[in-house]
Design a protein around this motif. Structure first.
Motif: not given
Ligand SMILES: [Zn+2]
Lengths: 438, 394
Positions: B89, B92, B154, B221-222
Motif C-alpha cells: 500500500h 503507507e 492504496r 504496512h501502516e
Molecule cells: Zn496496508
C-alpha cells in the motif's frame, strides 16, 4: 482547529447556487477552489532543488476528487438510456397494464408489492440509481394512474430505492464500512432484513395506500395504452428479463458467472429493447439519456472535488472529531443526524468517512448490527438536499420538475427510518442474543 | 421528447469559456499526475547479489506498470530465505521506506533476504481520490541532498485496472468485498495468473515464494491510529511460534507490539492466503500507526507523514478508546515507524533461526529503532551525486 472554513465554503456554495443561479456541480467545485486557496493550498506546483514540492497545487486535487464517482456516472447514463428505451418501445405501458390488472383492486398489496419491486435492483447492486431508473420507472405509471400525485410517487420510489440499497444481499455502505475496519461482510442478512422489511412495508403504505385505496382501478386500466401489448405480447418483457438475469446471475453463481458491471448490463437491456417492441430511435434516446444524466453527473463531480479539499485542509477530520467528541447523550443524536447530512453530499462517502470511525467508537456492541444501522443512516443521505440523488432521479421518472418537493415528502419515512435504525442499534446486544449470535 | 432549441451567441460563448477552462484544468492537473509516473531510483548496498524483475516469475507483467524490481542479498553461509514486501500500500510510507533502507544497507552473512520495495508498483503512480495524499516525500540523504520518494494510493492505478465491479468477489473463497477492493493487492492473494491486473501481481509474488523456496514472508504496512490492529504483528497460524518469539525479542528491546492471529474468515490477505497455499512458508505482516491515513486526521500533507504530528489525533486522545496508540507530544515520526519495522524484521529473522534450526538469516547494515530515533533516516539513505536523479517514467 475549527470548522469555520467549512462554514464559509458552504455559505459561498449556497450563494453561488441560490443567488447567482450557478449549476450545483459548478457551485460546489468553485466553493472547493475558493476554500482550498483560502486555506493555503498552493496555486501552482513548483520544484525545489530539482525535486517537486510535496504538496501539489489545488488543480490536481480538484480533478482527482471529481473522478471518484466516475463509475456511478456511467451507471446513470446507462440507466437513463434503459428507461428511455422501455418508455418508447411500449414495455412501460404494458407493465402498467399488467400491474393494475393484477393488483389494482388490492391497494395495500399493490403498495407493498411495488415497494419491493422498486427495491429489488438496489438489493442486487447496492445502488439507488439502479432502482429508481429501472423498476422505479416501471412503478411510476401505475401509481400515477391510480391517482397518486407526482411528488408522492417520486417519494415512494426514492424511499423504496434507498431501502433496496440497505437490504441484503448487497449493501454497499455496509461493505465499505467493513472494508474500513477489516471485518468480513458476513452475517448481515438477518440484521439488514430486520432493518429494511418493516420499513419498506410501513413507508410504502404511508406514502401510497391512501391514494391507492380511493383510486379507481377499472378506470385507470382503461386509460392505459394497450397497443404495444397487443402488437408485441410477452416479447416486450425481454429487456427486463435481460437485466434481471444479468444482475442476478453473478450473485447466484459467483464462481462461474462474472459480473458484467451495471453500465454494460443496462446498455444490453436497452439494446434488447430496440428489437422487442415499438420502434425506438436510438440516437435521440441516447442523447436524451445523456442530457438527463449530465446535471447529476456534474453534482457528483463537484461533490468529489469538495470532499477532497475538505480532506486536504483537515476539515473532514475536524468534522468527524466534532461528532465523536459529543457527550454520550448527544452522541446518538449526532450519529443519527451527521450520517444522513454528510450523506447528502455522498451516501457512500458518509459510510466511509463517518461510518468507519463511528463503528470504531461503538465497538463493544455487536458490530454487525451496529454496522447495519449505520449503513441505513448513511444511505438516507441520498434523500437529503442539495443533491438528493434518489429524489432527483425519482422526480425525472415521474415528470416532476421540482425535486426538492419530492425530497420534502420523503422526510416522514426518512425520520421513521432514522429512529428505527437507532432503535435497532440500541437494542443490538439483545437482538444479537435473540438471533443466537455470540 | 425533443431537446433541440435555438442556442444564443451568449450561450455559445459561455460553453466555449467552460471548455477552455476545462482544458486548462486538464493541463495544470495533468502535469502533476504525470510526474507521479517517474520512478525514483534506489541505490542498493554494494553487497547486493542480484536484481530481478517481478515479471521474471510472471511474464505478462513484463515492462508494464505492475513490474517491479526485486533485490536479492545472499550470505556466505547457507540458511533460510526471507521475502520482505514494502509498498503493498504505497500510501503507507513506513512500509516502503523500511524496505528502501534494507535495500540500501543490507549486508547478509547467512541465508538470503529478498526485498520487493514497491510490491504494487502501479499503485505508486496514482493517489486515491478524496484522500488528498501528497505525491512525494523529500528526505535528505547522507550528504544532505534531498531525495524524492513517492507516496501513492492504496489501490492499483485505475489506468491499469478499470472499471471496478460493484462487488469484488475474492477468488477462490468467493467472499464478497466492496468494489474498490478489486484493486487492493492485499485482498488479491493468492492471485490468479489470468486474473485481474492486481491478482496477477499477487500471483507473481506467490510464484517468487513458491519457486525460490521462501521460508518467511514479512509484509510491511501502516494503519490509522484509530484502527484496532496497529503496532501489531499479524501471523498465520503456522507462524505463531515464530511470531511469539519475535514479539518476545522486541519486548526485550523495549518495543511493545501486539501479536494478532491472522483472521481465518477474512480472505485475500497475504498472511492468510499465502500461508494457506504454501506449506513451507511462515507468513507475517507488520503494522505501525500512521496519522496521515486515518479518518480523524487534520490537514493532510507531507509534513504530517514525516513528523507524525496531528492536532486532531491529539484531541482524539481525550476520547476513551479512540486512539489505539498513545500519541505523545513527540508525535509518531516516520523514522520511528520505519525503525519499528526494521527491528521487527531483525527479530523475525532471529526467531526463524530459533524455531527452525538450519534456517539462519543473519545480517548487518540497516539501522535499529534506537539509531533512527537518535539520528533520523538520512545517514542510511545513500547519497546521489548531483541534484537530478536519473528517472524513468513507467
Ligand atoms: Zn496496508
Amino acid at each position: 482547529m475549527s470548522l469555520w472554513p467549512l462554514g464559509l465554503m458552504l455559505l459561498f456554495f449556497i450563494l453561488l447556487f441560490s443567488r447567482w443561479r450557478w449549476p450545483l456541480g459548478l457551485a460546489l467545485a468553485a466553493a472547493a477552489l475558493a476554500g482550498g486557496l483560502l486555506q493555503g493550498v498552493p496555486f501552482i506546483t513548483t520544484a525545489q532543488g530539482g525535486l517537486p514540492q510535496p504538496g501539489s497545487a489545488i488543480w490536481r486535487h480538484l480533478v482527482e476528487g471529481a473522478f471518484v464517482y466516475i463509475d456511478p456516472m456511467l451507471i446513470m447514463v446507462a440507466a437513463f438510456l434503459f428507461m428511455q428505451v422501455i418508455r418508447e418501445n411500449g414495455l412501460l405501458s404494458a407493465l402498467t397494464w399488467w400491474i393494475l390488472r393484477g393488483l389494482g383492486k388490492r391497494p395495500a398489496l399493490l403498495a407493498m408489492a411495488l415497494g419491493l419491486f422498486v427495491a429489488f435492483p438496489g438489493m442486487l447492486t447496492g445502488l439507488s440509481t439502479a432502482s429508481v431508473l429501472t423498476t422505479g420507472a416501471i412503478a411510476a405509471p401505475p401509481l400515477r394512474r391510480m391517482g397518486l400525485d407526482a411528488r408522492r410517487t417520486g417519494a415512494f420510489i426514492a424511499v423504496a430505492a434507498i431501502l433496496g440499497v440497505v437490504a441484503p444481499p448487497v449493501n454497499l455502505p455496509a461493505m465499505i464500512i467493513c472494508a474500513g475496519v477489516d471485518m468480513p461482510y458476513l452475517g448481515f442478512v438477518l440484521p439488514l432484513l430486520v432493518l429494511c422489511l418493516p420499513l419498506l412495508a410501513a413507508s410504502s403504505l404511508w406514502l401510497a395506500h391512501g391514494a391507492l385505496k380511493s383510486g379507481d382501478a377499472g378506470a385507470a386500466l382503461d386509460e392505459v395504452d394497450k397497443g404495444p401489448l397487443q402488437r408485441h405480447g410477452l416479447r416486450l418483457l425481454l429487456p427486463l428479463a435481460v437485466i434481471l438475469v444479468l444482475m442476478t446471475g453473478p450473485r447466484l453463481l459467483p464462481a462461474h458467472w462474472p459480473s458484467l458491471g451495471m453500465p454494460l448490463v443496462l446498455v444490453l437491456g436497452a439494446l434488447t429493447g430496440l428489437f422487442t417492441g415499438d420502434r425506438v430511435a436510438l440516437r435521440p434516446a441516447a442523447e436524451g439519456a445523456l442530457r438527463q444524466a449530465l446535471p447529476v453527473m456534474g453534482i457528483l463531480a463537484g461533490v468529489g472535488s469538495f470532499i477532497q479539499i475538505l480532506t486536504l485542509t483537515g476539515q473532514r477530520g475536524d468534522l468527524v472529531l466534532t461528532v465523536l467528541q459529543l457527550p454520550a447523550w448527544a452522541a446518538w443524536l449526532g450519529i443519527a443526524l451527521s450520517l444522513p447530512a454528510f450523506g447528502a453530499v455522498s451516501a457512500l462517502g458518509s459510510a466511509s468517512v463517518l461510518g468507519v470511525p463511528f463503528l470504531l467508537a461503538l465497538l463493544g456492541k455487536p458490530e454487525i448490527w451496529v454496522c447495519s444501522g449505520i449503513s441505513l443512516l448513511a444511505a438516507l443521505g441520498d434523500l437529503m438536499p442539495p443533491a438528493s440523488l434518489a429524489c432527483n432521479f425519482a422526480a425525472q421518472v415521474t415528470g416532476e420538475k421540482n425535486y426538492f418537493a419530492v425530497a420534502r415528502r420523503t422526510l416522514g419515512p426518512a425520520l421513521l427510518a432514522a429512529v428505527w435504525a437507532l432503535a435497532v442499534m440500541a437494542a443490538s446486544p439483545w437482538l444479537n442474543r435473540l438471533a443466537g449470535g455470540g | 421528447m425533443r431537446f433541440v432549441k435555438p442556442i444564443s451567441m451568449k450561450e455559445h460563448a459561455r460553453a466555449l469559456a467552460l471548455l477552455a477552462a476545462a482544458a486548462l484544468l486538464t493541463v495544470l492537473a495533468g502535469k502533476d499526475f504525470l510526474r507521479q509516473h517517474l520512478v525514483e531510483d534506489l541505490w542498493p548496498s554494494p553487497a547486493l547479489s542480484a536484481r530481478q524483475w517481478l515479471s521474471h516469475w510472471h511474464a505478462p507483467l513484463k515492462g508494464g506498470r505492475g513490474d517491479s524490481e526485486v533485490f536479492v542479498f545472499r550470505g556466505q553461509e547457507e540458511g533460510g530465505r526471507v521475502l520482505v514486501l514494502g509498498g503493498t500500500h504505497p500510501n503507507e510510507p513506513a512500509g516502503y521506506l523500511a524496505a528502501v533502507l534494507l535495500v540500501e544497507n543490507l549486508r547478509v552473512e547467512a541465508g538470503e533476504i529478498w526485498v520487493l520495495p514497491r510490491a504494487n508498483a502501479s499503485a505508486f503512480t496514482a493517489t486515491d481520490p478524496q484522500e488528498g495524499t501528497p505525491q512525494v516525500l523529500a528526505l535528505p540523504d547522507s550528504l544532505g541532498q534531498p531525495r524524492a520518494f513517492r507516496v501513492g494510493g492504496r489501490a492499483t492505478n485505475p489506468l491499469d485496472q478499470w472499471p471496478d465491479p460493484e462487488i469484488t468477489v475474492h477468488r477462490p473463497s468467493l467472499q464478497s468485498l466492496s468494489g474498490v477492493e478489486v484493486r487492493n493487492l492485499n485482498r488479491s492473494y493468492p492471485g490468479r495468473p489470468e486474473g485481474f491486473f492486481t491478482e496477477q501481481v499477487a500471483w507473481a509474488i506467490h510464484r517468487i515464494i513458491e519457486q525460490e523456496g521462501i521460508d518467511l514472508l514479512v509484509d510491511l504496512h501502516e494503519a490509522a491510529i484509530e484502527y484496532p490492529v496497529v503496532n501489531a504483528l499479524v501471523a498465520h497460524e503456522r507462524a505463531g511460534d515464530l511470531a511469539a518469539a519475535a514479539v518476545f525479542g522486541l519486548s526485550m528491546n523495549g518495543v511493545e507490539i501486539a501479536l494478532e492471529p491472522s483472521p481465518a474468515n477474512l480472505h485475500g490477505l497475504s498472511h492468510r492466503e499465502l500461508g494457506d497455499a504454501l506449506p513451507g512458508l511462515q507468513a507475517t505482516l507488520l503494522e505501525t500507526a500512521n496519522p496521515g491515513q486515518g479518518r480523524l486526521r487534520g490537514r493532510t500533507n507531507a509534513e504530517q507523514l514525516l513528523l507524525g504530528k496531528d492536532p486532531c489525533y491529539d484531541a482524539a486522545q481525550l476520547i476513551p478508546g479512540m486512539n489505539k496508540v498513545k500519541v505523545g507530544p513527540e508525535g509518531l515520526p516516520l523514522a520511528m515507524r520505519v525503525g519499528r519495522h526494521l527491528d521487527a524484521v531483525r527479530e523475525l529473522c532471529a526467531a526463524l533461526e530459533l524455531t527452525r534450526p538450519g534456517k539462519a538469516v543473519r545480517y548487518t547494515g540497516p539501522p535499529t529503532l534506537a539509531e533512527l530515533d537518535a539520528r533520523g533516516m538520512s545517514p542510511w539513505l545513500r547519497p546521489v551525486s548531483g541534484l537530478d536523479q536519473p528517472r524513468k517514467a513507467r
